[in-house]
Structure formats: structure tokens, C-alpha cells
Design a protein around this motif. Sequence first.
Motif, mmCIF file in Angstrom:
data_model
loop_
_atom_site.group_PDB
_atom_site.id
_atom_site.type_symbol
_atom_site.label_atom_id
_atom_site.label_comp_id
_atom_site.label_asym_id
_atom_site.label_seq_id
_atom_site.Cartn_x
_atom_site.Cartn_y
_atom_site.Cartn_z
ATOM 1 N N LEU A 100 0.835 -1.200 0.000
ATOM 2 C CA LEU A 100 0.000 0.000 0.000
ATOM 3 C C LEU A 100 0.871 1.252 0.000
ATOM 4 C CD1 LEU A 100 -2.833 1.216 0.129
ATOM 5 C CD2 LEU A 100 -2.650 1.152 2.608
ATOM 6 N N CYS A 101 1.903 1.250 0.796
ATOM 7 C CA CYS A 101 2.822 2.388 0.854
ATOM 8 C C CYS A 101 3.489 2.599 -0.506
ATOM 9 C CB CYS A 101 3.863 2.131 1.940
ATOM 10 S SG CYS A 101 5.182 3.353 2.002
ATOM 11 N N THR A 102 4.068 1.563 -1.028
ATOM 12 C CA THR A 102 4.796 1.658 -2.295
ATOM 13 C C THR A 102 3.860 2.017 -3.446
ATOM 14 O OG1 THR A 102 6.365 0.005 -1.497
ATOM 15 C CG2 THR A 102 6.327 0.400 -3.864
ATOM 16 N N VAL A 103 2.709 1.369 -3.488
ATOM 17 C CA VAL A 103 1.748 1.624 -4.567
ATOM 18 C C VAL A 103 1.241 3.063 -4.504
ATOM 19 C CG1 VAL A 103 -0.571 1.034 -5.391
ATOM 20 C CG2 VAL A 103 1.076 -0.766 -4.902
ATOM 21 N N ASN A 104 0.893 3.529 -3.311
ATOM 22 C CA ASN A 104 0.387 4.895 -3.184
ATOM 23 C C ASN A 104 1.455 5.927 -3.530
ATOM 24 O OD1 ASN A 104 -2.218 4.196 -2.553
ATOM 25 N ND2 ASN A 104 -2.007 4.520 -0.374
ATOM 26 N N LEU A 105 2.699 5.684 -3.146
ATOM 27 C CA LEU A 105 3.769 6.621 -3.516
ATOM 28 C C LEU A 105 3.964 6.637 -5.037
ATOM 29 C CD1 LEU A 105 6.431 6.113 -0.708
ATOM 30 C CD2 LEU A 105 5.086 8.169 -1.179
ATOM 31 N N GLN A 106 3.875 5.479 -5.678
ATOM 32 C CA GLN A 106 4.015 5.427 -7.139
ATOM 33 C C GLN A 106 2.842 6.139 -7.811
ATOM 34 O OE1 GLN A 106 6.717 4.266 -8.886
ATOM 35 N NE2 GLN A 106 5.670 5.351 -10.529
ATOM 36 N N LYS A 107 1.626 5.905 -7.315
ATOM 37 C CA LYS A 107 0.451 6.597 -7.860
ATOM 38 C C LYS A 107 0.604 8.103 -7.701
ATOM 39 C CE LYS A 107 -3.185 3.175 -6.989
ATOM 40 N NZ LYS A 107 -4.401 2.928 -6.193
ATOM 41 N N LEU A 108 1.124 8.514 -6.560
ATOM 42 C CA LEU A 108 1.320 9.937 -6.293
ATOM 43 C C LEU A 108 2.315 10.536 -7.278
ATOM 44 C CD1 LEU A 108 0.727 12.398 -4.554
ATOM 45 C CD2 LEU A 108 2.427 11.566 -2.928
ATOM 46 N N ASP A 109 3.435 9.856 -7.488
ATOM 47 C CA ASP A 109 4.423 10.339 -8.458
ATOM 48 C C ASP A 109 3.807 10.459 -9.849
ATOM 49 O OD1 ASP A 109 6.431 10.566 -6.563
ATOM 50 O OD2 ASP A 109 7.283 8.590 -7.003
ATOM 51 N N ASN A 110 3.029 9.456 -10.238
ATOM 52 C CA ASN A 110 2.386 9.477 -11.556
ATOM 53 C C ASN A 110 1.371 10.610 -11.663
ATOM 54 O OD1 ASN A 110 3.886 7.229 -12.235
ATOM 55 N ND2 ASN A 110 2.222 5.793 -11.888
ATOM 56 N N ALA A 111 0.591 10.819 -10.617
ATOM 57 C CA ALA A 111 -0.435 11.865 -10.641
ATOM 58 C C ALA A 111 0.194 13.254 -10.716
ATOM 59 C CB ALA A 111 -1.332 11.752 -9.417
ATOM 60 N N VAL A 112 1.271 13.460 -9.969
ATOM 61 C CA VAL A 112 1.945 14.765 -9.991
ATOM 62 C C VAL A 112 2.558 15.002 -11.372
ATOM 63 C CG1 VAL A 112 3.890 16.067 -9.050
ATOM 64 C CG2 VAL A 112 2.321 14.898 -7.507
ATOM 65 N N ALA A 113 3.148 13.959 -11.942
ATOM 66 C CA ALA A 113 3.759 14.099 -13.266
ATOM 67 C C ALA A 113 2.705 14.357 -14.344
ATOM 68 C CB ALA A 113 4.560 12.848 -13.610
#
Length: 91
Positions: A23-36
Motif C-alpha cells: 500500500l505504501c509503495t503503490v500509493n507513492l508510485q500513484k502519487l508520483d504518476n499523478a503529480v507528473a
Amino acid sequence: MKRVSMFVIAAVLAAPAFAADDLCTVNLQKLDNAVAAKATLPEPLKQQVQEAKKEATDAQAAGDLKACGTHAERALQLLDAPGDDGSGATS
């Protein structure tokens, strides 16, 4: 038979730890993708998202994977909030 039982019990007990890490890793990756994906963010929103992401990565570094997932999820919710950046507004 005992070895199989012990393996199954160990796997079941370890599953929540793996889920928190995922959950931590997935949410951080989603966050990076959303910001980009967002070209520009208004300053108050950008600062809030960056602060939540920093809290998430700090929690991850400290080994608190549940808090990491929570902070990253909060940042994602900020990005998805309608009207904050004009993309989700429904007027």
C-alpha cells in the motif's frame, strides 16, 4: 504435516506486513504518476501535496508503512479533490 501447517500459519501472519508495504509503495508510485500527469498545480495545493508526500516518505524510511500509506493516500485525495486545480470541477 506439521511443517506445512507452520508454513501456512507463518504466511498468514506475515500477509498484513506485506500488504502495508505494498500500500505504501503503490500509493507513492500513484502519487508520483499523478503529480507528473498534472502540468501545473496551484501553489497552495502543490505545497500540501509535497508536504504529505514528505510525511509518507519519512514514515516509510522509519518503517511505519501504515502511516506511509495513509499520508500518500491523503496526497492523492488532495490531487483528486474537485475544483482545486480546475480538472475536477463540475460547475
